[in-house]
Design a protein around this motif. Structure first.
Motif, PDB file in Angstrom:
ATOM      1  N   GLU A  79       0.857  -1.184   0.000  1.00 35.07           N
ATOM      2  CA  GLU A  79       0.000   0.000   0.000  1.00 35.07           C
ATOM      3  C   GLU A  79       0.895   1.236   0.000  1.00 35.07           C
ATOM      4  OE1 GLU A  79      -2.147   3.058   0.664  1.00 35.07           O
ATOM      5  OE2 GLU A  79      -1.641   2.424   2.657  1.00 35.07           O
ATOM      6  N   PRO A  80       0.678   2.171  -0.947  1.00 35.80           N
ATOM      7  CA  PRO A  80       1.650   3.253  -1.140  1.00 35.80           C
ATOM      8  C   PRO A  80       1.786   4.222   0.045  1.00 35.80           C
ATOM      9  CG  PRO A  80      -0.241   3.557  -2.596  1.00 35.80           C
ATOM     10  CD  PRO A  80      -0.416   2.253  -1.908  1.00 35.80           C
ATOM     11  N   LYS A  87      -3.149  -8.067   0.110  1.00 36.23           N
ATOM     12  CA  LYS A  87      -3.295  -9.219  -0.782  1.00 36.23           C
ATOM     13  C   LYS A  87      -4.735  -9.312  -1.256  1.00 36.23           C
ATOM     14  CE  LYS A  87      -2.645 -14.191  -1.043  1.00 36.23           C
ATOM     15  NZ  LYS A  87      -3.925 -14.475  -1.598  1.00 36.23           N
ATOM     16  N   ASP A  88      -4.920  -9.440  -2.575  1.00 30.73           N
ATOM     17  CA  ASP A  88      -6.252  -9.627  -3.141  1.00 30.73           C
ATOM     18  C   ASP A  88      -6.692 -11.074  -2.966  1.00 30.73           C
ATOM     19  OD1 ASP A  88      -6.301  -6.991  -3.904  1.00 30.73           O
ATOM     20  OD2 ASP A  88      -5.687  -7.383  -5.961  1.00 30.73           O
ATOM     21  N   GLU A  89      -7.979 -11.322  -3.183  1.00 25.29           N
ATOM     22  CA  GLU A  89      -8.527 -12.664  -2.987  1.00 25.29           C
ATOM     23  C   GLU A  89      -7.979 -13.655  -4.006  1.00 25.29           C
ATOM     24  OE1 GLU A  89     -12.725 -12.750  -2.972  1.00 25.29           O
ATOM     25  OE2 GLU A  89     -12.914 -11.398  -1.264  1.00 25.29           O
TER      26      GLU A  89
END
Length: 135
Positions: A79-80, A87-89
């Motif tokens: 995250e910037p 993490k995406d699903e």
């Protein structure tokens, strides 16, 4: 496992009831080139190989030769602003080997625009089934 609550059947109730499966499938374009009789689906995480085969054969009447499933990990990224990792699903993917691709084209009439975009898959005659591997 069920996400839907169906009303209980009562004798003499004249309502027509349509029971839909709790699963979903989405036809997607494969990342790497596959033989013309292989189709890639994103499927519900709860589906098994037998569920995928029965879904296509019973609902859409598409003859299926083989089904292989795997779970693709979702991408991880930092995250910037805060710097923590997100993490995406994960997604379950099914590679389905068909006897003839034209049957799939005729069965999924609502998604003909998507299939027209996948023009490299279109086969007009039955395809010989050959061994292959997914890398």
């Amino acid at each position: 496992m069920s996400t839907r609550w169906y009303p209980l059947y009562q004798k003499g109730n004249p309502q027509l009831r349509v029971f839909l499966p709790n699963f979903w499938m989405k036809l997607v374009k494969p990342k790497f080139s596959q033989p013309p009789n292989v189709v890639k689906f994103k499927v519900s995480m709860e589906m098994t190989k037998r569920d995928v085969r029965n879904y296509l054969e019973k609902i859409y009447k598409i003859p299926v030769v083989e089904v292989r499933t795997q779970i693709e990990l979702g991408p991880t990224k930092r995250e910037p602003l805060k710097g923590y990792i997100v993490k995406d699903e994960d997604v379950k993917v099914a590679y389905v080997v068909l006897v003839n691709y034209q049957l799939l084209h005729e069965s999924f009439l609502p998604i003909t625009n998507l299939l027209d975009n996948l023009s490299h898959y279109i086969v007009m005659s039955p395809v010989h089934i050959m061994p292959y591997y997914i890398y």
